[in-house]
Enzyme design. Structure first.
Site, PDB file in Angstrom:
ATOM      1  N   ARG A  86       0.835  -1.199   0.000  1.00 44.41           N
ATOM      2  CA  ARG A  86       0.000   0.000   0.000  1.00 44.41           C
ATOM      3  C   ARG A  86       0.872   1.252   0.000  1.00 44.41           C
ATOM      4  O   ARG A  86       1.792   1.386   0.799  1.00 44.41           O
ATOM      5  CB  ARG A  86      -0.957   0.007   1.201  1.00 44.41           C
ATOM      6  CG  ARG A  86      -2.292  -0.672   0.867  1.00 44.41           C
ATOM      7  CD  ARG A  86      -3.300  -0.583   1.988  1.00 44.41           C
ATOM      8  NE  ARG A  86      -3.077  -1.636   2.949  1.00 44.41           N
ATOM      9  CZ  ARG A  86      -2.711  -1.439   4.210  1.00 44.41           C
ATOM     10  NH1 ARG A  86      -2.570  -0.223   4.682  1.00 44.41           N
ATOM     11  NH2 ARG A  86      -2.510  -2.457   5.001  1.00 44.41           N
ATOM     12  N   GLY A  94      -3.898  -3.797  -3.131  1.00 46.11           N
ATOM     13  CA  GLY A  94      -4.238  -2.957  -1.979  1.00 46.11           C
ATOM     14  C   GLY A  94      -4.371  -1.489  -2.352  1.00 46.11           C
ATOM     15  O   GLY A  94      -4.950  -0.695  -1.614  1.00 46.11           O
ATOM     16  N   HIS A 110     -11.264  -4.468  10.753  1.00 46.40           N
ATOM     17  CA  HIS A 110     -10.176  -5.177  10.050  1.00 46.40           C
ATOM     18  C   HIS A 110      -9.957  -6.478  10.820  1.00 46.40           C
ATOM     19  O   HIS A 110      -9.004  -6.599  11.587  1.00 46.40           O
ATOM     20  CB  HIS A 110      -8.934  -4.281  10.078  1.00 46.40           C
ATOM     21  CG  HIS A 110      -7.828  -4.720   9.181  1.00 46.40           C
ATOM     22  ND1 HIS A 110      -6.506  -4.440   9.446  1.00 46.40           N
ATOM     23  CD2 HIS A 110      -7.815  -5.414   8.024  1.00 46.40           C
ATOM     24  CE1 HIS A 110      -5.742  -4.926   8.482  1.00 46.40           C
ATOM     25  NE2 HIS A 110      -6.510  -5.529   7.610  1.00 46.40           N
ATOM     26  N   SER A 132      -1.997  -5.518   9.361  1.00 43.01           N
ATOM     27  CA  SER A 132      -1.626  -6.283   8.177  1.00 43.01           C
ATOM     28  C   SER A 132      -0.303  -7.001   8.420  1.00 43.01           C
ATOM     29  O   SER A 132       0.632  -6.430   8.975  1.00 43.01           O
ATOM     30  CB  SER A 132      -1.455  -5.336   7.000  1.00 43.01           C
ATOM     31  OG  SER A 132      -2.580  -4.501   6.908  1.00 43.01           O
ATOM     32  N   CYS A 174       0.307  -9.672  10.340  1.00 37.08           N
ATOM     33  CA  CYS A 174       0.558 -10.114  11.712  1.00 37.08           C
ATOM     34  C   CYS A 174      -0.175 -11.408  12.043  1.00 37.08           C
ATOM     35  O   CYS A 174      -0.495 -11.667  13.201  1.00 37.08           O
ATOM     36  CB  CYS A 174       0.157  -9.040  12.707  1.00 37.08           C
ATOM     37  SG  CYS A 174       1.161  -7.569  12.601  1.00 37.08           S
ATOM     38  N   LYS A 179      -3.227 -12.709  10.722  1.00 35.59           N
ATOM     39  CA  LYS A 179      -4.686 -12.799  10.693  1.00 35.59           C
ATOM     40  C   LYS A 179      -5.158 -14.009   9.883  1.00 35.59           C
ATOM     41  O   LYS A 179      -6.052 -14.738  10.298  1.00 35.59           O
ATOM     42  CB  LYS A 179      -5.264 -11.511  10.101  1.00 35.59           C
ATOM     43  CG  LYS A 179      -6.272 -10.897  11.005  1.00 35.59           C
ATOM     44  CD  LYS A 179      -6.719  -9.482  10.745  1.00 35.59           C
ATOM     45  CE  LYS A 179      -6.958  -9.010   9.357  1.00 35.59           C
ATOM     46  NZ  LYS A 179      -5.859  -8.609   8.563  1.00 35.59           N
ATOM     47  N   THR A 180      -4.537 -14.209   8.723  1.00 34.19           N
ATOM     48  CA  THR A 180      -4.951 -15.325   7.855  1.00 34.19           C
ATOM     49  C   THR A 180      -4.680 -16.657   8.544  1.00 34.19           C
ATOM     50  O   THR A 180      -5.538 -17.551   8.567  1.00 34.19           O
ATOM     51  CB  THR A 180      -4.224 -15.241   6.497  1.00 34.19           C
ATOM     52  OG1 THR A 180      -4.572 -14.000   5.880  1.00 34.19           O
ATOM     53  CG2 THR A 180      -4.619 -16.381   5.585  1.00 34.19           C
ATOM     54  N   ASN A 184       5.820  -8.954   0.798  1.00 32.77           N
ATOM     55  CA  ASN A 184       4.372  -8.761   0.666  1.00 32.77           C
ATOM     56  C   ASN A 184       3.821  -9.506  -0.558  1.00 32.77           C
ATOM     57  O   ASN A 184       2.768  -9.162  -1.068  1.00 32.77           O
ATOM     58  CB  ASN A 184       4.051  -7.268   0.587  1.00 32.77           C
ATOM     59  CG  ASN A 184       2.580  -6.967   0.856  1.00 32.77           C
ATOM     60  OD1 ASN A 184       1.918  -7.674   1.612  1.00 32.77           O
ATOM     61  ND2 ASN A 184       2.059  -5.914   0.215  1.00 32.77           N
ATOM     62  N   ARG A 199       1.780 -12.174  -2.594  1.00 31.37           N
ATOM     63  CA  ARG A 199       0.438 -12.603  -2.199  1.00 31.37           C
ATOM     64  C   ARG A 199      -0.096 -13.723  -3.076  1.00 31.37           C
ATOM     65  O   ARG A 199       0.366 -13.933  -4.204  1.00 31.37           O
ATOM     66  CB  ARG A 199      -0.517 -11.403  -2.305  1.00 31.37           C
ATOM     67  CG  ARG A 199      -0.113 -10.202  -1.448  1.00 31.37           C
ATOM     68  CD  ARG A 199      -1.009 -10.044  -0.273  1.00 31.37           C
ATOM     69  NE  ARG A 199      -0.567  -8.973   0.626  1.00 31.37           N
ATOM     70  CZ  ARG A 199      -1.235  -8.647   1.726  1.00 31.37           C
ATOM     71  NH1 ARG A 199      -2.349  -9.281   2.037  1.00 31.37           N
ATOM     72  NH2 ARG A 199      -0.796  -7.695   2.520  1.00 31.37           N
TER      73      ARG A 199
HETATM   74  C1  SPV Z   1      -3.608  -5.548   4.252  1.00 35.33           C
HETATM   75  O1  SPV Z   1      -2.488  -5.094   3.965  1.00 35.33           O
HETATM   76  O2  SPV Z   1      -4.167  -5.356   5.335  1.00 35.33           O
HETATM   77  C2  SPV Z   1      -4.308  -6.366   3.292  1.00 35.33           C
HETATM   78  C3  SPV Z   1      -3.946  -6.230   1.919  1.00 35.33           C
HETATM   79  O3  SPV Z   1      -5.227  -7.039   3.660  1.00 35.33           O
HETATM   80  S1  SPV Z   1      -4.382  -4.692   1.327  1.00 35.33           S
HETATM   81  O4  SPV Z   1      -5.348  -4.899   0.283  1.00 35.33           O
HETATM   82  O5  SPV Z   1      -3.155  -4.088   0.832  1.00 35.33           O
HETATM   83  O6  SPV Z   1      -4.937  -3.901   2.394  1.00 35.33           O
HETATM   84 MN    MN Z   2      -5.885  -6.368   5.683  1.00 32.83          MN
END
Ligand code: SPV
Ligand code: MN
Length: 650
Positions: free
Chosen positions: A106, A240, A269, A291, A293, A295-296, A406, A408
């Site tokens: 981002r 993002g 989030h 982001s 950390c 979550k997934t 990053n 993906r």
């Molecule tokens: C994040 O960075 O929190 C994401 C990917 O989930 S983004 O679409 O870049 O926000």
């Molecule tokens: Mn995110």
């Protein structure tokens, strides 16, 4: 405050179309028969006028309307391949997309909220005045799609009909962006009119990558027009920054919940996942983490995985907290995804039959590779920076990793074996009993603790700090990350916080339904807890134990130790849970993880107090909570010293 439809509507100003008759003329002039027929099925005139303005502004060579039919989606896949935005990989359903080297995360410094004069903004966000945004749009967007096709898609952020679902339009010249949209969001072409009538609004997103060169990236902008719920994204491709159905629209959902749905809705989030407890009982969790950390990973630890990034909440008539995932797919970080930590995701990534768009990984012989996959590493390949080979070094002589941090993978969530697909598609959402907040915290908070009440739970969310990750270009250091939602809170933090206090204290909840609120921290290191070295004290698979304990605690099956920061688990209960993941849990490790480091916690409370004191109109109860906790911590310190193991408090 946020006033919708305030100020000039940029699309109309730059596009010049204000009536439905003019819009229809634009369609007649720019759409072929097939696409005209498709678009004729959409009745919402406001939406049609916006699309017409996007056309007159961006001036594409042609327009493709994506109905979500198999044929339309296939057209998008091929458009993206033909344009070179994606390339085929060895597996039939896999493609690779490379973002420019400057556009791997981002672009926070180029991301702005468009605001009207006098509007109060988050202290953590950048904003631009409407007049300046209009100047930019007039300078850079007209004609940006010349030579390209504009694709228009209609999506629902959530199961159609769900109380907190939002309809949205995605307009882009990028096949990759629309292909990603098809994997990540529910196409709602045939429900769009009904959904916009139900909600009374829709989000609009306009994107073009332009020439897609590194020289253009400094001109890239990600603009979110709060008042008109419209985003503009230019000269970039990283999802993002471009697929603004995701974080662009999440920001509007946060605004909408904060200013128009107090005590009714929240937009967070957060992952959503279910844990199966004793007797087959299902307990649903929703948890925030910045982001990158975990979550997934956390989401996939559950037996009933619903979502890994975003959650929309409401309280139902029975006083039950309900959540939906506005997405239906995963845009997940692949670094450190491997068999050991993420077996179910690996089944999709390395097995057959799952459509995957890879981004910014290394490709060798048509096979994607990434750092931390725990497989054999190829000697050379291609990544988003060009050729890569083992031993490659950067300008400063340091080793260059084979994939970006990053990098993906994009895939449909229902491909994951533990995905609760039917529940995820239920417009009633899932009943959420446990809310968690976490960050990358190497030295202060324990792996899990539960707030004593909703106010203290809101304070946990307000107090997340986390080490920067590769998900934002240029981010460094350890930062405050309120609710892990800070990058996506457009308005004043005080307003958002007040809405959190109101929501979680709502009298619509009964004592039985009010969710418990907890902190999680997977990132404590040896050196900060009486050991040596920067290795983590825990492993990915421990997450199942922390969630498992919360599942038991939320249902009254285990007791906890009362401390100033909240309720902490007893050693024996954790040791029993560790047996279920075939792991020894030495008491010495428990002591390292759960001892209260009083001075650290107090420093943390002071850091938050000082930061929030600079912010106008922060609810006073936050400061009272910090003060009370601090006093209790000092009392304990007098009694037991500055590092207190749980034995002392049982
Ligand atoms: C994040 O960075 O929190 C994401 C990917 O989930 S983004 O679409 O870049 O926000
Ligand atoms: Mn995110």
């Amino acid at each position: 405050m946020l006033e919708l439809k305030k100020g000039d509507e940029i699309l109309a100003i730059v596009g010049g179309i204000t009536t439905i008759a003019e819009a229809r003329k634009v369609f007649a002039d720019n759409l072929d028969e097939v696409n005209s027929k498709k678009l004729a099925q959409i009745q919402n005139e406001e939406a049609l006028i916006k699309i017409a303005n996007a056309i007159t502004m961006c001036r594409p060579d042609s327009v493709f309307v994506n109905t979500g039919s198999a044929a339309d989606v296939q057209w998008i896949r091929e458009y993206s391949l033909n344009k070179g935005e994606e390339k085929k990989l060895a597996k039939a359903e896999h493609t690779i997309h490379f973002d420019l080297p400057e556009d791997q995360a981002r672009l926070v410094k180029q991301t702005f909220y468009i605001i009207n004069e006098g509007e109060q903004m988050s202290s953590l966000a950048k904003s631009v005045l409407r007049s300046e945004a209009i100047d930019y749009v007039k300078k850079f967007i007209p004609g940006i799609m010349t030579g390209k096709t504009m694709i228009v898609g209609f999506y629902s952020r959530g199961p159609v009909g769900a109380e907190a679902a939002n309809p949205a339009i995605e307009i882009s010249s990028s096949g990759y962006v629309l292909h990603s949209a098809e994997l990540l969001y529910r196409n709602c072409f045939s429900d769009f009119d009904a959904e916009t009538q139900r909600t009374g609004f829709f989000f609009t997103n306009v994107h073009s990558e332009g020439n897609n060169t590194s020289e253009d990236v400094p001109n890239a902008r990600i603009f979110m027009d709060r008042s008109w719920m419209t985003t503009f994204s230019t000269f970039c491709t990283y999802a993002g920054n471009t697929l603004l159905l995701k974080k662009g629209n999440h920001r509007f959902s946060v605004d909408y919940a904060t200013y128009y749905k107090v005590e009714e809705q929240l937009a967070e989030h957060m992952f959503i996942t279910g844990m199966t407890g004793p007797g087959g009982r299902k307990t649903f969790f929703a948890g925030a983490a910045p982001s990158g950390c975990g979550k997934t990973t956390t989401a996939m630890v559950g037996s009933d995985f619903v979502g890994d990034d975003l959650a929309q909440f409401w309280i139902d008539k029975g006083g039950v907290l309900r959540a939906i995932n506005p997405e239906k797919g995963i845009f997940g970080i692949v670094e450190d995804v491997n068999r050991e930590g993420d077996p179910l995701l690996m089944d999709c990534l390395r097995g057959d039959g799952t459509e995957v768009i890879w981004s910014n990984v290394l490709v060798a012989d048509g096979v994607p590779h990434w750092v931390g996959h725990d497989e054999e590493t190829p000697d050379k390949g291609i990544n988003s920076f060009g050729e890569w080979f083992k031993g490659k070094t950067g300008p400063d002589g340091s080793p260059v990793a084979m994939s970006h941090k990053n990098s993906r993978c994009t895939l449909v969530a229902s491909e994951i074996a533990n995905h609760a697909t039917e529940l995820s598609e239920d417009p009633n959402g899932v009943p959420v009993k446990v809310i968690t907040y976490s960050g990358r915290d190497a030295d202060t908070m324990p792996p899990v603790w539960v707030a004593k009440n909703s106010d203290e739970g809101v304070a946990i969310g307000a107090s997340i700090v986390s080490k920067a990750t590769a998900t934002e270009v240029g981010a460094t250091g350890v930062n405050r990350q309120p609710w892990a939602n800070a990058p996506f809170i457009p308005g004043a933090l005080a307003d958002y916080m007040a809405a959190q206090f109101t929501f979680f204290n709502s009298t619509k909840f009964s004592e039985a339904t009010r969710p418990i609120m907890a902190g999680l921290n997977y990132f404590l290191t040896h050196e900060h807890r009486g050991g040596t070295g920067s290795n983590l004290l825990g492993e990915k698979k421990d997450v199942k134990v922390w969630l498992g304990w919360l599942e038991l605690f939320a249902n009254g099956d285990v007791e906890a130790i009362t401390t100033p920061i909240g309720y902490l688990p007893k050693y024996q209960d954790l040791a029993t849970l560790f047996q279920t993941i075939d792991k020894e849990y030495p008491k010495s490790l428990y002591d390292m993880q759960f001892a209260l480091y009083i001075d650290k916690i107090v420093d943390r409370l002071d850091l938050q107090r000082d930061a929030y004191s600079k912010e106008a109109e922060i609810p006073q109860k936050l400061f009272k909570i910090y003060e009370n906790q601090k006093n209790e911590l000092f009392q304990l310190k007098e009694q037991f010293g500055s590092i207190i193991t749980m034995d002392k408090l049982v």
